[in-house]
Design a protein around this motif. Sequence first.
Motif, short mmCIF file in Angstrom:
data_model
loop_
_atom_site.label_atom_id
_atom_site.label_comp_id
_atom_site.label_asym_id
_atom_site.label_seq_id
_atom_site.Cartn_x
_atom_site.Cartn_y
_atom_site.Cartn_z
N ARG A 1 -0.55 44.91 -1.25
CA ARG A 1 -1.22 43.92 -0.46
C ARG A 1 -2.79 44.38 -0.89
N ARG A 2 -3.04 44.86 -2.01
CA ARG A 2 -4.31 45.54 -2.35
C ARG A 2 -5.47 44.41 -2.23
N ARG A 3 -5.04 43.33 -2.76
CA ARG A 3 -6.22 42.52 -2.80
C ARG A 3 -6.89 41.76 -1.30
N ILE A 4 -5.97 42.26 -0.22
CA ILE A 4 -6.47 41.90 1.13
C ILE A 4 -7.78 42.45 1.32
N LYS A 5 -8.80 41.74 1.87
CA LYS A 5 -10.28 42.15 1.69
C LYS A 5 -10.04 43.49 3.08
N ALA A 6 -9.39 43.30 4.13
CA ALA A 6 -9.55 44.05 5.18
C ALA A 6 -9.25 45.58 4.74
N PHE A 7 -8.39 45.54 3.85
CA PHE A 7 -7.96 46.93 3.50
C PHE A 7 -9.04 47.82 2.63
N SER A 8 -10.18 47.10 2.28
CA SER A 8 -11.20 47.90 1.78
C SER A 8 -12.03 48.66 2.83
N HIS A 9 -11.64 48.31 4.15
CA HIS A 9 -12.22 48.99 5.15
C HIS A 9 -11.25 49.99 5.90
N VAL A 10 -10.19 50.20 5.30
CA VAL A 10 -9.33 51.16 5.67
C VAL A 10 -9.87 52.83 6.08
N GLY A 11 -11.01 53.01 5.04
CA GLY A 11 -11.12 54.15 4.95
C GLY A 11 -12.04 54.48 6.38
N LYS A 12 -12.57 53.32 6.94
CA LYS A 12 -13.45 53.74 8.19
C LYS A 12 -12.13 53.79 9.29
N ALA A 13 -11.06 53.05 9.25
CA ALA A 13 -9.93 53.05 10.22
C ALA A 13 -9.41 54.73 10.15
N VAL A 14 -9.35 55.25 8.85
CA VAL A 14 -8.80 56.46 9.00
C VAL A 14 -9.76 57.49 9.53
N SER A 15 -11.11 57.49 9.08
CA SER A 15 -12.22 58.30 9.63
C SER A 15 -12.04 58.12 11.53
N LEU A 16 -11.97 56.81 11.83
CA LEU A 16 -12.03 56.72 13.26
C LEU A 16 -10.63 57.52 13.86
N THR A 17 -9.66 57.23 13.28
CA THR A 17 -8.54 57.97 13.97
C THR A 17 -8.56 59.52 13.66
N VAL A 18 -9.03 59.99 12.58
CA VAL A 18 -9.15 61.44 12.63
C VAL A 18 -10.30 61.82 13.67
#
Lengths: 94, 212
Positions: A18-35
């Motif tokens: 699903r790499r073309r889904i735009k939301a995944f370009s923000h996944v880095g932020k979700a990783v940081s938040l979880t960390v």
Amino acid sequence: MFYLIMTFFAGICAGFIRRRIKAFSHVGKAVSLTVFVMLFFLGVEIGSDEHVLENLSTLGLRAFVLAVAGVAGSVILSMLLYKALFRKETENRI
Amino acid sequence: MMKGTVFTVAVFVLGCIAGWSGLADMEMFGDAGRDLPMYLLYILMFLVGISVGSNPDLKKIVKSVSPKILLLPLVTVLGTLAFSALAGILIAGYGLADSLAIGSGMGYYSLSSVLIGQLKEASAGAQLAAELGTVALLTNIFREMFTLVGAPLLCRWFGPFAPIASAGATAFDVCFPVIVRYSGDRMLPYAIVSGVVCDMSVPFLVSFFCSF
């Protein structure tokens, strides 16, 4: 551990398919938040642990030694690798 | 130093203060609170996987990987693990698996510290787990700092691969600019491949060494 690594793999597959889904370009932020949330809890655990707090300077020193060791080991091997296999190739290109 | 690292340390210190002052403790969420970090860990691993898989350059990076270029991340990981094991056992007084778990953070301090802190809890108890998590956090922050500060000297003394090896998982991240600057443009593909491979190896290696 097995399920954890499978979860990691599932993430890679989901991300790739699903790499073309735009939301995944923000996944880095979700990783940081979880960390950050987990780091906060790690801090809470350490803060309420007197044994760790009392030894904080010892732990810092150990960490320093381990960091120097990790850097030294990887740097020495990388130098040997460069001299053995890469030096001629990369210098000829200049 | 970079904003990200300062913020990371700040969050961690804030947690320490909250725990020390008794403002927060792990029981405050009731039964769900005890399992919360474990759920977060699975979510985190899934998200890290997505970020690896959805990398728009993933195909290009995979294509540019020759077996020879993979030798760099390989020796980076092996050198780190060997020397971490030696230093961990001889100087820090930790066991082999614990030393290797700390070393296999490869500079990825945020992920490795929370992984170790969480995964070690079942086998080593909360106290040792918290201690190992803290040491992993500091070790890998130091590693990133050494690379950022020492890149010019490392490059001069040990060749253009040295800053890439020293950076570990941050070679295609925080340390990328200093590597390109001191090792040169021709080291760009090496830094990218090594950084990505080391980065991907962290979740595997840390959870592997924590299982002993």
